[in-house]
Design a protein around this motif. Structure first.
Motif, PDB file in Angstrom:
ATOM      1  N   VAL A  14      53.865  35.254   5.117  1.00  0.00           N
ATOM      2  CA  VAL A  14      53.001  34.942   5.977  1.00  0.00           C
ATOM      3  C   VAL A  14      52.578  33.418   6.107  1.00  0.00           C
ATOM      4  N   GLU A  37      44.475  36.827  12.861  1.00  0.00           N
ATOM      5  CA  GLU A  37      43.640  36.730  11.424  1.00  0.00           C
ATOM      6  C   GLU A  37      44.321  37.808  10.573  1.00  0.00           C
ATOM      7  N   HIS A  38      44.189  37.675   9.301  1.00  0.00           N
ATOM      8  CA  HIS A  38      44.693  38.601   8.194  1.00  0.00           C
ATOM      9  C   HIS A  38      43.939  38.368   6.954  1.00  0.00           C
ATOM     10  N   TYR A  39      44.064  39.354   6.015  1.00  0.00           N
ATOM     11  CA  TYR A  39      43.468  39.388   4.647  1.00  0.00           C
ATOM     12  C   TYR A  39      44.711  38.883   3.658  1.00  0.00           C
ATOM     13  N   THR A  93      47.757  41.943   3.271  1.00  0.00           N
ATOM     14  CA  THR A  93      48.592  41.639   4.357  1.00  0.00           C
ATOM     15  C   THR A  93      50.015  41.641   3.722  1.00  0.00           C
ATOM     16  N   HIS A 113      55.923  36.274   9.349  1.00  0.00           N
ATOM     17  CA  HIS A 113      54.779  36.546  10.398  1.00  0.00           C
ATOM     18  C   HIS A 113      53.778  35.371  10.387  1.00  0.00           C
ATOM     19  N   VAL A 137      50.213  33.372  11.183  1.00  0.00           N
ATOM     20  CA  VAL A 137      48.835  33.792  11.469  1.00  0.00           C
ATOM     21  C   VAL A 137      48.002  32.343  11.921  1.00  0.00           C
ATOM     22  N   ALA A 161      50.525  47.205  10.084  1.00  0.00           N
ATOM     23  CA  ALA A 161      50.360  45.928   9.636  1.00  0.00           C
ATOM     24  C   ALA A 161      48.914  45.328   9.716  1.00  0.00           C
ATOM     25  N   PRO A 162      48.150  44.828   8.894  1.00  0.00           N
ATOM     26  CA  PRO A 162      46.630  44.457   8.897  1.00  0.00           C
ATOM     27  C   PRO A 162      46.374  42.976   9.598  1.00  0.00           C
ATOM     28  N   PHE A 163      46.986  42.965  10.784  1.00  0.00           N
ATOM     29  CA  PHE A 163      46.635  41.664  11.624  1.00  0.00           C
ATOM     30  C   PHE A 163      45.780  42.090  12.731  1.00  0.00           C
ATOM     31  N   TRP A 164      44.913  40.991  12.866  1.00  0.00           N
ATOM     32  CA  TRP A 164      43.809  41.018  14.218  1.00  0.00           C
ATOM     33  C   TRP A 164      44.022  40.051  14.994  1.00  0.00           C
TER      34      TRP A 164
END
Length: 151
Positions: free
Chosen positions: A6, A52-54, A58, A82, A84, A121-124
């Protein structure tokens, strides 16, 4: 065999592909998917998008998705990159690459991976449009695509 990255910086598609098969003469199939930033979403002009991600969370989620693909299909390698941060139209967002001895395994695994990335997947995503910024909602079509992989 599994590689997850990431990052904010752009990636080179050809280099990512070659890293999966070079030096592995047992590889008979390479299947990749590259998602690109487009300038329209649901009939609305989009000039930029911020992903955005954590960190940590992620990567862990991506590793779990990749491990599930590796358990389902006979793969020789798998790579997810990926991005960000701020992206503009035509920039690559995501690279999913899979190598195997045979094409069927590689095609199915790659399709599974991108379906699960879109939904698990935790993406915003926040888009910049002429009307201002807006968060991107999940799509029912993405959920339906991922649902076909359920046991």
């Amino acid at each position: 065999m599994i590689s997850i990255q990431v990052q904010q910086q752009p990636f080179q598609i050809a280099a990512e592909q070659e890293a999966l098969w070079r030096g592995k003469p047992q590889v008979g199939a390479l299947v990749t998917f590259v998602g690109l930033m487009r300038d329209i979403n649901v009939d609305r002009e989009v000039s930029a998008m911020t992903l955005e991600h954590y960190p940590g969370m992620t990567e862990k989620a991506l590793e779990a998705i990749a491990a599930e693909a590796a358990a389902r299909w006979d793969l020789l390698g798998l790579r997810i990159v990926h991005r960000v941060g701020l992206l503009t139209p035509q920039e690559p967002i995501v690279f999913v690459g899979v190598v195997s001895r045979h094409r069927t395994e590689a095609f199915r695994a790659c399709e599974f991976l991108i379906d699960y990335l879109k939904t698990r997947a935790p993406f915003w995503k926040k888009e910049t449009t002429p009307d201002g910024e807006r968060w991107v909602e999940a799509r029912a079509t993405d959920e339906a695509a991922a649902g076909r992989w359920s046991p």
